[in-house]
Design a protein around this motif. Structure first.
Motif, PDB file in Angstrom:
ATOM      1  N   UNK A 492      13.044 -24.277 -22.047  1.00 65.44           N
ATOM      2  CA  UNK A 492      12.545 -24.582 -20.700  1.00 65.44           C
ATOM      3  C   UNK A 492      13.523 -24.076 -19.648  1.00 65.44           C
ATOM      4  N   UNK A 493      14.813 -24.286 -19.872  1.00 63.30           N
ATOM      5  CA  UNK A 493      15.830 -23.836 -18.918  1.00 63.30           C
ATOM      6  C   UNK A 493      15.941 -22.319 -18.906  1.00 63.30           C
ATOM      7  N   UNK A 494      15.860 -21.700 -20.088  1.00 64.27           N
ATOM      8  CA  UNK A 494      15.947 -20.242 -20.173  1.00 64.27           C
ATOM      9  C   UNK A 494      14.775 -19.604 -19.428  1.00 64.27           C
ATOM     10  N   UNK A 495      13.584 -20.143 -19.636  1.00 62.67           N
ATOM     11  CA  UNK A 495      12.395 -19.619 -18.967  1.00 62.67           C
ATOM     12  C   UNK A 495      12.527 -19.761 -17.452  1.00 62.67           C
ATOM     13  N   UNK A 496      13.022 -20.909 -16.995  1.00 65.18           N
ATOM     14  CA  UNK A 496      13.182 -21.134 -15.559  1.00 65.18           C
ATOM     15  C   UNK A 496      14.205 -20.156 -14.975  1.00 65.18           C
TER      16      UNK A 496
END
Length: 514
Positions: A492-496
């Motif tokens: 989720x953080x990588x995508x954001x």
């Protein structure tokens, strides 16, 4: 009736004067080895230990006092008729005073290149045996292990005899002395064997540096102790050049400042500002002046009343800036004459000279935290990274961003968890310490940084459990992130980050600090 005193000391401070006073009080002085020679050279009549035991000192002095005629003289209870009958029958002369301090094991192991054999030869056997015996029979025998007590013992003898209360206190000192001595030997030998630093029974030797006016709060009593060792990079080795004595909180906070400074070593001039054990401003520059100005401008509000640690000599120009605000403590390797003159005009500042303030801590140092009913012990967190950094986003950090990320990572390691550090141009922009959730820590850091946050990088001491930190970072203009990774929601953080164009690297190593 003539009484008998047994005197055998490694630390000969005041021993001649003590023995002379005992002789004037009609004591027979029994002694051994070097002590006997020192007393005889001073004109004191000395009975050698072999004259008492009828047995020569042997095995290079390893066996001198381990004899029934010595120990029966110490341990016989004067109030016990059977004890008195036996010592009379055996021809034992009672020993009323035992003044002994032990072979200098600590001084020996602190010498450079000391060998194991040399250390072992300085493990005292007879000394601890005699003083423990005397302490056990404290009601009848005055036992002195600290030269500072010689005067009190003589004073009370002249007034009629050493009081029962004083004898009990002196006996207590014996067991403190031998417990510390044995713990020191045990820990030294454990290190020599390369054993697990966490034994079944944990004992350490610490020596009092300072009795404090109070602790963390005025109603708490406190003292400062130092670990035994050659630690020229620790606060206990600092020389105070100016100002009132350090408080409990001063020492705790100053230690925090040094911990951050150690992360940067001596490669470039570095200045660290700390408030309540958290870094509030860190700067690296071409000169120590530049480094301090960066640290100060990071957060001019928080650094007021704080502590500053520097890895270079304080010069006149830097001192003039340091003097503009109230600081509790300044720690540096040295101060120029002009700098000291400027800073010492400030009555309430403490100036500490520390030879090696940015020297790395030893990996075998232990970190201890007292909890109710127990003690938490761990190795110090001396590592920064464990393996290669892993770029996890589509965009990799630029070379400049990577340098700033590593700068911020060194700092966030020493921020209380949950901790966030923002940095730009080798200067902290904002620090968010000790929050119950990570996004609040980030918001605090952003608030402290203000307009300077735009274009900065972010370090987080532990992983992001959600993508909210990335979203707040994007809104503030943060360009790159360094964090341990390891959350089940890392994606989720990588995508954001990818959607925001933010570069992110994982360290694989967290740095919680509670």
């Amino acid at each position: 009736m003539k009484k008998r005193a047994l005197i055998s000391v490694s630390d000969k401070t005041g021993v001649v004067e003590f023995a002379k006073a005992l002789e004037q009080l009609d004591f027979e002085i029994v002694s051994t080895g070097g002590t006997a020679k020192a007393l005889a050279d001073a004109g004191i009549k000395v009975t050698g230990i072999s004259e008492v035991t009828g047995f020569p000192e042997c095995l290079d002095g390893r066996v001198k006092t381990l004899h029934p005629l010595v120990h029966a003289g110490i341990l016989a209870m004067r109030s016990n008729p059977e004890h008195m009958r036996q010592v009379d029958a055996l021809g034992v002369t009672l020993i009323d005073v035992v003044a002994i301090n032990l072979y200098p094991f600590k001084a020996t192991i602190l010498k450079p290149d000391v060998t194991l054999e040399e250390a072992i030869e300085n493990i005292d056997i007879g000394g601890p045996t005699m003083i423990r015996a005397a302490a056990k029979n404290w009601q009848d025998v005055a036992v002195v292990v600290d030269p500072a007590d010689y005067g009190k013992v003589i004073e009370e003898m002249k007034a009629g005899g050493v009081t029962k209360q004083t004898k009990f206190v002196l006996a207590g000192k014996v067991f403190e002395h031998t417990a510390a001595y044995d713990a020191l030997i045990n820990n030294y030998l454990r290190k020599q064997r390369g054993e697990d630093p966490f034994p079944e029974q944990f004992t350490m030797t610490y020596e009092k540096v300072q009795q404090m006016r109070y602790g963390e709060n005025p109603h708490q009593k406190a003292a400062f102790y130092q670990e035994v060792g050659n630690f020229d990079n620790t606060l206990a080795a600092a020389q105070q050049l100016h100002g009132k004595e350090l408080s409990y909180n001063n020492i705790n906070d100053a230690n925090g400042a040094l911990d951050v400074l150690k992360e940067f070593g001596y490669d470039k001039p570095c200045a660290v500002g700390v408030k309540h054990a958290n870094p509030c401003g860190v700067g690296v520059g071409d000169t120590i002046y530049d480094a301090y100005m960066k640290a100060y401008n990071s957060d001019p509000v928080s650094i007021f009343g704080g502590i500053v640690a520097l890895n270079r000599e304080v010069d006149e120009k830097t001192a003039q800036e340091l003097a503009k605000i109230f600081l509790e403590i300044i720690i540096a390797p040295s101060f120029t004459e002009q700098a000291f003159e400027i800073l010492s005009k400030k009555k309430n500042i403490r100036l500490l000279k520390l030879k090696n303030p940015a020297g790395a801590n030893s990996e075998d140092m232990l970190d201890m935290k007292k909890v109710a009913g127990g003690l938490l012990v761990q190795q110090l967190d001396t590592k920064l990274l464990d393996g290669e950094l892993k770029v996890v986003t589509k965009r990799a950090p630029t070379e400049e961003e990577m340098q700033q990320l590593l700068f911020a990572w060194r700092i966030v390691k020493h921020v209380k968890s949950n901790g966030i550090a923002l940095a730009k141009d080798f200067q902290t922009v904002g620090v968010g310490p000790g929050q119950t959730n990570r996004v609040t820590a980030l918001d605090l850091a952003i608030k402290y940084g203000g307009e300077n946050v735009k274009g900065s990088v972010m370090a987080s001491d532990a992983f992001f459990p959600f993508s909210d930190c990335v979203e707040h970072a994007q809104a503030a203009g943060i360009t790159a992130i360094i964090q341990p990774g390891g959350s089940i929601r890392d994606e989720d953080s990588i995508k954001a980050c990818d959607e925001a164009g933010i570069a992110m690297v994982f360290t694989g190593m967290r740095h919680f600090k509670h």
